[in-house]
Design a protein around this motif. Structure first.
Motif, PDB file in Angstrom:
ATOM      1  N   GLY A   1       0.795  -1.230   0.000  1.00 12.56           N
ATOM      2  CA  GLY A   1       0.000   0.000   0.000  1.00 12.56           C
ATOM      3  C   GLY A   1       0.818   1.266   0.000  1.00 12.56           C
ATOM      4  O   GLY A   1       0.459   2.233   0.670  1.00 12.56           O
ATOM      5  N   ASN A   2       1.924   1.289  -0.765  1.00 12.17           N
ATOM      6  CA  ASN A   2       2.733   2.488  -0.902  1.00 12.17           C
ATOM      7  C   ASN A   2       2.890   2.855  -2.383  1.00 12.17           C
ATOM      8  O   ASN A   2       2.072   2.423  -3.213  1.00 12.17           O
ATOM      9  N   LEU A   3       3.889   3.619  -2.729  1.00 13.88           N
ATOM     10  CA  LEU A   3       4.052   4.113  -4.096  1.00 13.88           C
ATOM     11  C   LEU A   3       5.366   3.634  -4.707  1.00 13.88           C
ATOM     12  O   LEU A   3       5.960   4.328  -5.528  1.00 13.88           O
ATOM     13  N   ILE A   4       5.796   2.456  -4.339  1.00 11.84           N
ATOM     14  CA  ILE A   4       7.060   1.915  -4.840  1.00 11.84           C
ATOM     15  C   ILE A   4       6.856   1.444  -6.277  1.00 11.84           C
ATOM     16  O   ILE A   4       6.087   0.513  -6.537  1.00 11.84           O
ATOM     17  N   ASN A   5       7.533   2.075  -7.198  1.00 11.74           N
ATOM     18  CA  ASN A   5       7.322   1.772  -8.622  1.00 11.74           C
ATOM     19  C   ASN A   5       8.600   1.329  -9.330  1.00 11.74           C
ATOM     20  O   ASN A   5       8.646   1.296 -10.555  1.00 11.74           O
ATOM     21  N   SER A   6       9.635   1.005  -8.558  1.00 10.93           N
ATOM     22  CA  SER A   6      10.908   0.636  -9.164  1.00 10.93           C
ATOM     23  C   SER A   6      11.521  -0.562  -8.443  1.00 10.93           C
ATOM     24  O   SER A   6      11.583  -0.599  -7.208  1.00 10.93           O
TER      25      SER A   6
ATOM     26  N   ASN B   1      -6.570  -6.878   2.122  1.00 12.49           N
ATOM     27  CA  ASN B   1      -6.848  -5.482   2.459  1.00 12.49           C
ATOM     28  C   ASN B   1      -6.746  -4.530   1.264  1.00 12.49           C
ATOM     29  O   ASN B   1      -6.791  -3.311   1.437  1.00 12.49           O
ATOM     30  N   LYS B   2      -6.566  -5.105   0.076  1.00 13.50           N
ATOM     31  CA  LYS B   2      -6.517  -4.335  -1.171  1.00 13.50           C
ATOM     32  C   LYS B   2      -5.419  -3.273  -1.142  1.00 13.50           C
ATOM     33  O   LYS B   2      -5.641  -2.103  -1.461  1.00 13.50           O
ATOM     34  N   LEU B   3      -4.233  -3.702  -0.732  1.00  7.55           N
ATOM     35  CA  LEU B   3      -3.074  -2.822  -0.683  1.00  7.55           C
ATOM     36  C   LEU B   3      -1.992  -3.379  -1.607  1.00  7.55           C
ATOM     37  O   LEU B   3      -1.713  -4.578  -1.578  1.00  7.55           O
ATOM     38  N   ASP B   4      -1.388  -2.522  -2.415  1.00  7.74           N
ATOM     39  CA  ASP B   4      -0.283  -2.980  -3.247  1.00  7.74           C
ATOM     40  C   ASP B   4       0.646  -1.820  -3.575  1.00  7.74           C
ATOM     41  O   ASP B   4       0.544  -0.745  -2.985  1.00  7.74           O
ATOM     42  N   ASN B   5       1.562  -2.034  -4.502  1.00  9.16           N
ATOM     43  CA  ASN B   5       2.472  -1.013  -5.005  1.00  9.16           C
ATOM     44  C   ASN B   5       2.463  -1.085  -6.534  1.00  9.16           C
ATOM     45  O   ASN B   5       2.129  -2.126  -7.107  1.00  9.16           O
ATOM     46  N   PRO B   6       2.832  -0.017  -7.209  1.00  5.19           N
ATOM     47  CA  PRO B   6       2.831  -0.046  -8.677  1.00  5.19           C
ATOM     48  C   PRO B   6       3.640  -1.193  -9.270  1.00  5.19           C
ATOM     49  O   PRO B   6       3.246  -1.770 -10.283  1.00  5.19           O
TER      50      PRO B   6
END
Length: 248
Positions: A105-110, A133-138
Motif C-alpha cells: 500500500g505504498n508508491l514503490i514503482n521501481s 486489504n486491497k493494498l499494493d504497489n505499482p
C-alpha cells in the motif's frame, strides 16, 4: 506494549521526543523496544531515530513519505510501514537486523528501490501487496514481479504471504505454473488432441482361440499392463501424500 491509549488518540503529525516518552512510558527513549503508531496521521517520523534499541515498529496507515529517520535503528527486526506514501526503500536497507517488512500500500514503482534490501541477510518475510486489504504497489502490476523479487532477494522465505522455499513452497510454485498455463495467450490455431490409441492392437485381438501360445502371450501382456497401471497408481498416491504432508 507501547501504543496510544484512548486518551492519547489525537493525531500526531511529527514524532517528537516528548511524544515518544508519553506513548512508551519510558523516561529514556533508548529503553523503548516496541512502538505502535498505526493510523495516527503521522507525516514525519522525526525523532524515532533516537529509539536505537527498538525491535518492533508499526507506523502503518499514516501519511509518511520518507523513511530516512529510521536508518539508524540497527536492532529493528519487524517493521510495518504499510498504507503510507513511500516511494523509496533505501533507508530500510540500513536495518541490519530486519527480519520482516510490510510495505504494502505504498508508491514503490521501481525494482531498483527493492534491490536496496539485498544486503539484509536476515530479511525472510516481505510484503509489497496485501490482497485481503486491497493494498499494493505499482511494481506489483509488473508481469515479472514475483520472479524479479526472488532474483533480487534470493534469501526470502515468504513474499506477500506465499512460501517461496521450505514446506509448502513446491505446491505454491506448481499452482503458479498451472495459473500461468491458463492465463498464457494462445497464438495460432488450437491443436487438436490426438485420437486415443488402444492398449492392445487389432492383430493380437484377432488371434483364434485355438492358438494357445498366442493367447497365453496376450494374457501375459494384459497382466503386464495392469501391473504397470497398479505401480503408477501407487506412485501417484505417494506423490499426493508427500505434497499434502509438505503443506501442513
Amino acid at each position: 506494549m507501547a501504543e496510544f491509549t484512548e486518551k492519547e488518540n489525537d493525531a500526531v503529525e511529527t514524532i517528537t521526543v516528548e511524544v515518544l516518552k508519553r506513548v512508551s512510558g519510558e523516561f529514556d527513549v533508548t529503553s523503548i523496544h516496541y512502538l505502535n503508531f498505526k493510523q495516527k496521521g503521522i507525516k514525519d517520523l522525526g525523532y524515532i531515530r533516537h529509539c536505537e534499541n527498538i525491535e518492533r515498529l508499526d507506523v502503518s496507515h499514516n501519511c509518511i513519505t520518507s523513511l530516512l529517520p529510521i536508518n539508524k535503528l540497527k536492532q529493528l527486526t519487524d517493521l510495518n510501514i504499510s498504507a503510507n506514501q513511500i516511494t523509496d526503500l533505501e533507508p530500510v536497507g540500513c536495518l541490519d537486523s530486519l527480519q520482516s517488512l510490510n510495505a504494502a500500500g505504498n508508491l514503490i514503482n521501481s525494482f531498483d528501490s527493492v534491490s536496496k534490501l539485498a544486503g539484509l541477510e536476515f530479511l525472510k518475510t516481505l510484503r509489497l501487496q496485501d490482497i485481503v486489504n486491497k493494498l499494493d504497489n505499482p511494481i506489483c502490476k509488473d508481469q515479472s514481479y514475483t520472479i524479479t523479487i526472488c532474483y533480487l532477494l534470493p534469501s526470502l522465505l515468504t513474499l506477500d504471504g506465499n512460501r517461496l522455499s521450505g514446506p509448502g513452497s513446491d505446491l505454491f510454485k506448481l499452482c503458479q505454473e498451472i495459473d500461468a498455463c491458463f492465463e498464457a495467450p494462445r497464438e495460432g490455431p488450437i491443436r487438436e488432441s490426438p485420437l486415443p490409441v488402444p492398449w492392445v492392437d487389432d492383430v493380437m485381438l484377432s488371434k483364434k482361440p485355438s492358438e494357445d501360445t498366442n493367447i497365453l502371450q496376450i494374457e501375459q501382456n494384459i497382466r503386464d499392463i495392469l501391473a504397470d497401471c497398479h505401480n503408477l497408481n501407487k506412485r501417484a498416491e505417494k506423490s499426493i501424500a508427500l505434497t499434502m504432508e509438505s503443506t501442513k
